[in-house]
Design a protein around this motif. Sequence first.
Motif, PDB file in Angstrom:
ATOM      1  N   UNK B 194      -5.263  -2.639 -11.009  1.00  0.00           N
ATOM      2  CA  UNK B 194      -6.129  -1.543 -11.448  1.00  0.00           C
ATOM      3  C   UNK B 194      -6.513  -0.644 -10.280  1.00  0.00           C
ATOM      4  N   UNK B 195      -6.866  -1.262  -9.163  1.00  0.00           N
ATOM      5  CA  UNK B 195      -7.236  -0.468  -7.988  1.00  0.00           C
ATOM      6  C   UNK B 195      -6.053   0.381  -7.522  1.00  0.00           C
ATOM      7  N   UNK B 196      -4.876  -0.247  -7.423  1.00  0.00           N
ATOM      8  CA  UNK B 196      -3.691   0.472  -6.940  1.00  0.00           C
ATOM      9  C   UNK B 196      -3.411   1.678  -7.837  1.00  0.00           C
ATOM     10  N   UNK B 197      -3.515   1.488  -9.121  1.00  0.00           N
ATOM     11  CA  UNK B 197      -3.162   2.575 -10.042  1.00  0.00           C
ATOM     12  C   UNK B 197      -4.296   3.589 -10.191  1.00  0.00           C
ATOM     13  N   UNK B 272      -5.130  -5.431   2.478  1.00  0.00           N
ATOM     14  CA  UNK B 272      -5.445  -5.078   3.860  1.00  0.00           C
ATOM     15  C   UNK B 272      -5.253  -3.587   4.115  1.00  0.00           C
ATOM     16  N   UNK B 273      -5.465  -3.200   5.376  1.00  0.00           N
ATOM     17  CA  UNK B 273      -5.232  -1.821   5.797  1.00  0.00           C
ATOM     18  C   UNK B 273      -3.762  -1.409   5.593  1.00  0.00           C
ATOM     19  N   UNK B 274      -2.894  -2.369   5.322  1.00  0.00           N
ATOM     20  CA  UNK B 274      -1.524  -2.080   4.911  1.00  0.00           C
ATOM     21  C   UNK B 274      -1.487  -1.127   3.709  1.00  0.00           C
ATOM     22  N   UNK B 275      -2.519  -1.217   2.853  1.00  0.00           N
ATOM     23  CA  UNK B 275      -2.582  -0.317   1.697  1.00  0.00           C
ATOM     24  C   UNK B 275      -2.514   1.140   2.128  1.00  0.00           C
TER      25      UNK B 275
END
Lengths: 489, 489
Positions: B194-197, B272-275
């Motif tokens: 949900x967060x990603x989208x 992580x900050x990888x996002x």
Amino acid sequence: MAKKITARSKDYSQWYLDVVREAQLASHSPVRGCMVIKPNGYELWENMQRGLDGMFKETGHRNAYFPLFIPKSFLSKEAQHVEGFAKECAVITHSRLVNTDDGVGVDPASKLEEELIVRPTSETIIWDTYRDWIQSYRDLPVLINQWANVVRWEMRTRLFLRTMEFLWQEGHTAHATEEDALEEAHRMLEVYRTFAEDYMAMPVETGVKTASERFAGAVETFCIEAMMQDGKALQAGTSHFLGQNFAKAFDVRFQDQDGKEKYVWATSWGVSTRLIGGLIMTHSDDNGLVLPPRLAPVQVVIVPIWRNDDEKSRVMEYGNSLLAPLRDAGIRVRFDDREQYKPGWKFAQHEVEGTPLRLAVGPRDVENDKVEIARRDTMEKELTDRQNIEKKVRELLDTIQSDLLSAARTRTREQTRTAETYDEFKQILDSEGGFIYAHWDGTAETEEQIKNDTKATIRCLPLKPEKNPGKCMVTGKDSPYPVLFARSY
Amino acid sequence: MAKKITARSKDYSQWYLDVVREAQLASHSPVRGCMVIKPNGYELWENMQRGLDGMFKETGHRNAYFPLFIPKSFLSKEAQHVEGFAKECAVITHSRLVNTDDGVGVDPASKLEEELIVRPTSETIIWDTYRDWIQSYRDLPVLINQWANVVRWEMRTRLFLRTMEFLWQEGHTAHATEEDALEEAHRMLEVYRTFAEDYMAMPVETGVKTASERFAGAVETFCIEAMMQDGKALQAGTSHFLGQNFAKAFDVRFQDQDGKEKYVWATSWGVSTRLIGGLIMTHSDDNGLVLPPRLAPVQVVIVPIWRNDDEKSRVMEYGNSLLAPLRDAGIRVRFDDREQYKPGWKFAQHEVEGTPLRLAVGPRDVENDKVEIARRDTMEKELTDRQNIEKKVRELLDTIQSDLLSAARTRTREQTRTAETYDEFKQILDSEGGFIYAHWDGTAETEEQIKNDTKATIRCLPLKPEKNPGKCMVTGKDSPYPVLFARSY
Ligand SMILES: [Zn+2]
Ligand SMILES: [Zn+2]
């Protein structure tokens, strides 16, 4: 619950640890000197962060993040800094573990060329970075803050007050002129004072540190000092004017409007999870934690009281109906409808956890449209109308916030004394403690002697000294104004 | 500015680094493998944190903080975990530096009895703590999240995507039953999806990792996988069902309602900050960063345009008058009234930094009560009325947010293919890349062979596999359903 807490009068240190434990703020960890911050403690820190971060952003600062590790050689670049920080710290020497017969061992082949230090503070790595960021006066000021963990290898630790690893914020700013940097250092000191008083309800003295208490690498260290209930002072925050020391050590120059190349002027400033220790020791009592509403994770708890299913459904519905108006008024409210605990247990638990207001609702309250409202700070109870409950609660929260500050101010005033002679000074220290204004001849030798004799240190010199000459209580030499002494955490 | 950015078609890796640099998101640090996250990058992370933290709290989690250091012996307590994590890590062996002729050196006398490891992840220290927290079923579930820095000794690093130190959150939960723990692992996977989208506008595939790609110590690892513009997949978040592995390793038992003593069930989950790397590679273009409005530090920038003092005063006043209505509508707006930069320079700068909307106002706009409004994602411009500007801006921000997700969905769909044969599989990989559904015989040997042959890995197996049998593209053995392959970051 309260009986698990040692009385302050009996053993203040044990009282402190008991409050931290029973309010579930933090615990020791298997790593010596490191603490586990439990949810109740961490929520306090989150609320502190939110308040401070807003004030930092209002004063033009932005957050950034710099590496946890500092090359060993960086620490030796600034002469005073190396003295102060390149001492007790966590040193990383290897980068690999290997499996062994009985678990894991360090792989000798993974030895680092240069050891890395876990940051005790970040001036060095940040000023090494600022060299790339700053070329022209147009790049100034640089107003940066970092929220981070830092490590100082402490042997004698105490939860929140002194731990090997702690959480903090560190501001690091760069300016074109000495005046701008000094102004910034004073501005952030004022931000800290405002935060301590307006959020923590903790009155503070502001001042300047003596040379011997100065931050390693600073030209001037400004501080806020708070007086705890037991008569010991707590350094709650510092703001440093660093001059051009780090700019010179890391070669950070800029081209000014006049076309000339100049070294940059610097400040740094920080507060840490130590503030939580100060908060506890400012307001709490023998029944546990007392929290100012602005920082309390839960400002109001609602406890339903019922004996049978019929009462239960009515009381639960009534209690639930209080939630929406309180939440809509921006109040942090919790409905403690847990069935595995009795109301008496809940009362004790919320008392020890310091929830500022408790609303109790039983069958009779449902009938009469009333709510019993209890203040944690004064332990006063009153019956109030359900209607406009959010207005009543808001008023009481504001009252508690200001009452806590007033009470702490009164206490601090009573704990602030003046000593004319060294004997009087020692006598005050050994009886009541607290802040003591006394004359000092301005030398590091006398300061050291007082510390050795009495364990008291100069907490600060006045920011704007008024002429009030006298004679040093130890040497009898001239002193332009009294300075502030105390024993401290 | 744009000319400083290499075209994606020319060199995708260099394009990525150029965008990170020109948008001022992060830079390399003198500590190999560690990055400096600059304010633009850190504000993105703060907005991500705010979104995720709200979702964690809505699902009942509370934040806490555990020590940075882990005793070496802890890493060897869980058999798989030691294999996965007790390898490349930062090892602290000493606790003191001493002054030497040429700076500082490590004091050999300060050698630690047991080495400490800088946490690569916190399962071990947290489960050692949970032993004290959990005695009864009444203490369960424990739903904790930690925001922290972690360190894994990586040799080949890339800003945000793979760094030695990175920032992340790690959830660690404890449950009474296997069912509860599995439900939690799935719930948090869904939170990540949900967060990603919804926030990042980054569509993701969800699935289960194969045994060889599983987290060290997990029974099952669930993941979200996103497809980047260059046809490589990015593992963007993982949620692990840990079974009773850590409970057994750290002896965490509870008395259940039936009076029996049982081991606790566990999950852990992290992003992580990888996002931030994933965000960049999902939306950005050859002109620089493109940001979804929900995460953009500045959603709207206002740039005033004037040639003389008379125009200046009118344009400045007009530009300023737009601030209040936009702010009141909850929009993050910046008035870029800096005089040392020309409008053209500002346009280029805000373009490369990815500000979703730019409002330009000149003398003619003041006269006509108009505003020129430009979208970063489509580069479209239009003239709009000043009146109800906040409504127009809000609509456009919402449109951009959903358009970015749609565009990324369309791209990902086009990048998702099916391979019937191993030759076809290889051919797709070497031409377009992307996600490839193909049949696999379920063995680690075949998985390994495919990886060695093609550098592609199984990104995930379906969460709810539908029967769709076929033959493994490599061995021709039976396969119950196709699985998802890709080359990846
Ligand atoms: Zn202790
Ligand atoms: Zn590079």
